[in-house]
Design an enzyme around this catalytic site. Structure first.
Site, PDB file in Angstrom:
ATOM      1  N   ARG A 160       0.830  -1.207   0.000  1.00 29.22           N
ATOM      2  CA  ARG A 160       0.000   0.000   0.000  1.00 29.22           C
ATOM      3  C   ARG A 160       0.868   1.263   0.000  1.00 29.22           C
ATOM      4  O   ARG A 160       1.721   1.424   0.858  1.00 29.22           O
ATOM      5  CB  ARG A 160      -0.878  -0.014   1.251  1.00 29.22           C
ATOM      6  N   ARG A 193      -4.387   6.333   4.381  1.00 28.62           N
ATOM      7  CA  ARG A 193      -4.755   7.285   5.426  1.00 28.62           C
ATOM      8  C   ARG A 193      -3.591   8.025   6.055  1.00 28.62           C
ATOM      9  O   ARG A 193      -3.796   9.004   6.749  1.00 28.62           O
ATOM     10  CB  ARG A 193      -5.551   6.545   6.512  1.00 28.62           C
ATOM     11  N   ARG A 207     -10.670  11.086   0.058  1.00 30.38           N
ATOM     12  CA  ARG A 207     -11.477  10.004   0.614  1.00 30.38           C
ATOM     13  C   ARG A 207     -12.777  10.555   1.206  1.00 30.38           C
ATOM     14  O   ARG A 207     -13.846   9.985   1.033  1.00 30.38           O
ATOM     15  CB  ARG A 207     -10.648   9.278   1.673  1.00 30.38           C
ATOM     16  N   ASP A 250      -8.702  -2.195  -4.582  1.00 29.26           N
ATOM     17  CA  ASP A 250      -8.621  -3.108  -3.444  1.00 29.26           C
ATOM     18  C   ASP A 250      -8.792  -4.530  -3.953  1.00 29.26           C
ATOM     19  O   ASP A 250      -9.410  -4.751  -4.999  1.00 29.26           O
ATOM     20  CB  ASP A 250      -9.702  -2.809  -2.391  1.00 29.26           C
ATOM     21  N   TYR A 273     -11.727 -14.126   2.976  1.00 29.91           N
ATOM     22  CA  TYR A 273     -12.656 -13.019   3.266  1.00 29.91           C
ATOM     23  C   TYR A 273     -14.096 -13.379   2.920  1.00 29.91           C
ATOM     24  O   TYR A 273     -15.015 -13.052   3.673  1.00 29.91           O
ATOM     25  CB  TYR A 273     -12.232 -11.736   2.531  1.00 29.91           C
TER      26      TYR A 273
HETATM   27  O1  CP3 Z   1      -1.347   1.543  -2.068  1.00 34.14           O
HETATM   28  C1  CP3 Z   1      -2.217   1.690  -2.879  1.00 34.14           C
HETATM   29  O2  CP3 Z   1      -2.536   2.817  -3.277  1.00 34.14           O
HETATM   30  C2  CP3 Z   1      -2.873   0.458  -3.465  1.00 34.14           C
HETATM   31  C3  CP3 Z   1      -4.169   0.175  -2.993  1.00 34.14           C
HETATM   32  C4  CP3 Z   1      -4.418  -1.032  -2.099  1.00 34.14           C
HETATM   33  C5  CP3 Z   1      -5.431  -0.992  -1.116  1.00 34.14           C
HETATM   34  N1  CP3 Z   1      -5.594  -2.257  -0.620  1.00 34.14           N
HETATM   35  C6  CP3 Z   1      -6.202   0.213  -0.741  1.00 34.14           C
HETATM   36  C7  CP3 Z   1      -6.862   0.234   0.585  1.00 34.14           C
HETATM   37  C8  CP3 Z   1      -3.908  -2.333  -2.130  1.00 34.14           C
HETATM   38  C9  CP3 Z   1      -2.755  -2.913  -2.935  1.00 34.14           C
HETATM   39  C10 CP3 Z   1      -4.677  -3.098  -1.201  1.00 34.14           C
HETATM   40  C11 CP3 Z   1      -4.499  -4.540  -0.987  1.00 34.14           C
HETATM   41  C12 CP3 Z   1      -5.306  -5.233   0.027  1.00 34.14           C
HETATM   42  N2  CP3 Z   1      -6.578  -4.967   0.456  1.00 34.14           N
HETATM   43  C13 CP3 Z   1      -4.884  -6.418   0.677  1.00 34.14           C
HETATM   44  C14 CP3 Z   1      -3.587  -7.148   0.413  1.00 34.14           C
HETATM   45  C15 CP3 Z   1      -2.436  -6.498   1.071  1.00 34.14           C
HETATM   46  C16 CP3 Z   1      -2.444  -6.611   2.559  1.00 34.14           C
HETATM   47  O3  CP3 Z   1      -2.628  -5.554   3.192  1.00 34.14           O
HETATM   48  O4  CP3 Z   1      -2.307  -7.707   3.085  1.00 34.14           O
HETATM   49  C17 CP3 Z   1      -5.917  -6.810   1.561  1.00 34.14           C
HETATM   50  C18 CP3 Z   1      -5.879  -8.000   2.503  1.00 34.14           C
HETATM   51  C19 CP3 Z   1      -6.991  -5.897   1.396  1.00 34.14           C
HETATM   52  C20 CP3 Z   1      -8.319  -5.918   2.077  1.00 34.14           C
HETATM   53  C21 CP3 Z   1      -8.546  -4.701   2.872  1.00 34.14           C
HETATM   54  N3  CP3 Z   1      -8.772  -3.447   2.332  1.00 34.14           N
HETATM   55  C22 CP3 Z   1      -8.587  -4.582   4.264  1.00 34.14           C
HETATM   56  C23 CP3 Z   1      -8.376  -5.722   5.226  1.00 34.14           C
HETATM   57  C24 CP3 Z   1      -8.845  -3.220   4.543  1.00 34.14           C
HETATM   58  C25 CP3 Z   1      -9.138  -2.595   5.876  1.00 34.14           C
HETATM   59  C26 CP3 Z   1      -7.882  -2.445   6.646  1.00 34.14           C
HETATM   60  C27 CP3 Z   1      -7.809  -1.120   7.285  1.00 34.14           C
HETATM   61  O5  CP3 Z   1      -6.668  -0.650   7.364  1.00 34.14           O
HETATM   62  O6  CP3 Z   1      -8.834  -0.557   7.681  1.00 34.14           O
HETATM   63  C28 CP3 Z   1      -8.899  -2.519   3.326  1.00 34.14           C
HETATM   64  C29 CP3 Z   1      -9.141  -1.074   3.164  1.00 34.14           C
HETATM   65  C30 CP3 Z   1      -8.166  -0.319   2.322  1.00 34.14           C
HETATM   66  N4  CP3 Z   1      -7.685  -0.729   1.120  1.00 34.14           N
HETATM   67  C31 CP3 Z   1      -7.647   0.976   2.612  1.00 34.14           C
HETATM   68  C32 CP3 Z   1      -6.841   1.334   1.511  1.00 34.14           C
HETATM   69  C33 CP3 Z   1      -6.138   2.658   1.288  1.00 34.14           C
HETATM   70  C34 CP3 Z   1      -8.027   1.848   3.816  1.00 34.14           C
HETATM   71  C35 CP3 Z   1      -9.417   2.279   3.585  1.00 34.14           C
HETATM   72  C36 CP3 Z   1      -9.802   3.674   3.964  1.00 34.14           C
HETATM   73  O7  CP3 Z   1      -9.325   4.638   3.360  1.00 34.14           O
HETATM   74  O8  CP3 Z   1     -10.652   3.791   4.837  1.00 34.14           O
END
Ligand code: CP3
Length: 327
Positions: free
Chosen positions: A2, A6, A15, A52, A128
């Site tokens: 990522r 945030r 966002r 995502d 998931y």
């Molecule tokens: O970096 C980037 O710009 C790429 C975008 C990206 C996101 N998620 C955006 C995101 C990528 C590559 C992912 C991958 C992802 N998503 C994974 C694999 C990598 C890892 O972390 O193990 C997984 C398991 C997910 C599923 C997911 N998405 C979860 C579990 C969550 C919630 C976790 C949290 O921190 O709250 C997300 C949300 C998410 N995906 C956010 C972002 C920027 C945060 C959401 C927000 O802005 O509220």
């Protein structure tokens, strides 16, 4: 890993404007903007598409929402009828905004910055959709895999096909490399690991490599430990993403003939300072001399000070610059 997110105030502003997290993922103008934000700030060598892994189940007809403080919540898929109801035919149309985002990014990014597309691996997606949320040990998913292996295999096969379609479409729209995130690979015992992590990842990588031999496929089987060796001689995989728990000297010896990517602990980035520099230097020292992409071992934590990321980039580039100066 990522890049956006945030920890960046400019991300939080977009966002807030987007409404929900999925609206942000499905609005190309906004998704392009948040993809570019970290590139503008830090001039990384590569940009990762803002999206995502859970857009794939969402497209298949499993409603997904992201709840502040709780993470993703999905309507669970557990029985044969639930799998029957999944709709692979919806994928291309539902994810069209993602492919438009990729195409716009391919145009917008300055020439040397590579665009990385990505998808979740079938095992992690299954975890998931079966649980319906992040759980401590994904026990329900692991039980289903053992007690109803044929049913679970149907789910994995369906998710594999969807992942191939999703990554192919990203490549056709302009992604120059793709990464498969198997974030929960590390919870599988040996035999299950082979069946639900290694085999699907190799099938996906081989299919993509046949269709698009010029596009590197990176796999990230987080927490796989010695299991990383199961990918070491797979030619369709261009690079292995190492998580922070992988001992680097061992990785260099066992996997160093392949391109490796990683593996700074996101908590070292959160901490910053000399401890972070020591970790960065150790990684660069251990893996230079092998094909290597410096990266985090997992995503940037939301509490991270953006200045620490700037300091990291400067530190990683420093040795190369001084080598050039020394001739
Ligand atoms: O970096 C980037 O710009 C790429 C975008 C990206 C996101 N998620 C955006 C995101 C990528 C590559 C992912 C991958 C992802 N998503 C994974 C694999 C990598 C890892 O972390 O193990 C997984 C398991 C997910 C599923 C997911 N998405 C979860 C579990 C969550 C919630 C976790 C949290 O921190 O709250 C997300 C949300 C998410 N995906 C956010 C972002 C920027 C945060 C959401 C927000 O802005 O509220």
């Amino acid at each position: 890993m990522r890049q956006a997110g945030r920890y960046l105030p400019e991300y939080r502003r977009v966002r807030a404007r987007a409404g929900s997290f999925l609206d942000l993922c499905y609005t190309p103008e906004l998704a392009v903007e948040v993809t570019l934000q970290p590139i503008r700030r830090y001039a990384f060598d590569a940009a990762i598409l803002f999206s995502d892994i859970l857009v794939v189940p969402d497209a298949l007809g499993v409603p997904v929402s992201f709840i502040e403080g709780r993470g993703p919540v999905l309507e669970p898929v557990r029985r044969s009828e639930d799998i029957e109801r999944l709709q692979p035919a919806r994928l291309a149309e539902h994810l069209d905004p993602v492919y438009r985002t990729v195409a716009m990014l391919a145009d917008a990014l300055p020439e040397p910055v590579a665009l990385i597309g990505f998808a979740g691996a079938p095992w992690t997606l299954a975890a998931y959709v079966v649980e319906g949320e992040s759980t401590r040990d994904f026990a329900m998913t692991r039980r289903m895999a053992r007690t109803e292996p044929d049913l679970f295999a149907r789910l994995i096969d369906l998710l594999s096909d969807a992942t191939i379609a999703h990554l192919s479409a990203q490549i056709e729209a302009g992604a120059q490399a793709v990464q498969l995130f198997d974030s929960w690979a590390g919870i599988l015992p040996e035999t299950e690991f082979e069946r639900w992590c290694v085999l699907p990842l190799k099938t996906i990588a081989r299919t993509l490599h046949e269709r698009h031999p010029e596009v590197p496929v990176i796999v990230f089987p987080r927490g796989a430990g010695f299991g990383y060796r199961r990918f070491a001689d797979e030619r369709s995989i261009a690079a292995l993403g190492l998580d922070p728990t992988v001992p680097l000297e061992d990785a260099r010896r066992m996997l160093g003939h392949r391109c490796l990517q990683g593996n700074l602990d996101p908590v070292a980035l959160l901490a910053g300072g000399q401890a972070m520099f020591d970790e960065i230097d150790r990684i660069v020292r251990t893996l230079s001399g092998t094909p290597f992409v410096f990266n985090l071992g997992h995503g940037v934590m939301p509490e991270t000070d953006p200045d620490h990321v700037a300091a990291l980039v400067e530190r990683v580039r420093e040795p190369a610059a001084s080598r050039t100066r020394d001739g």
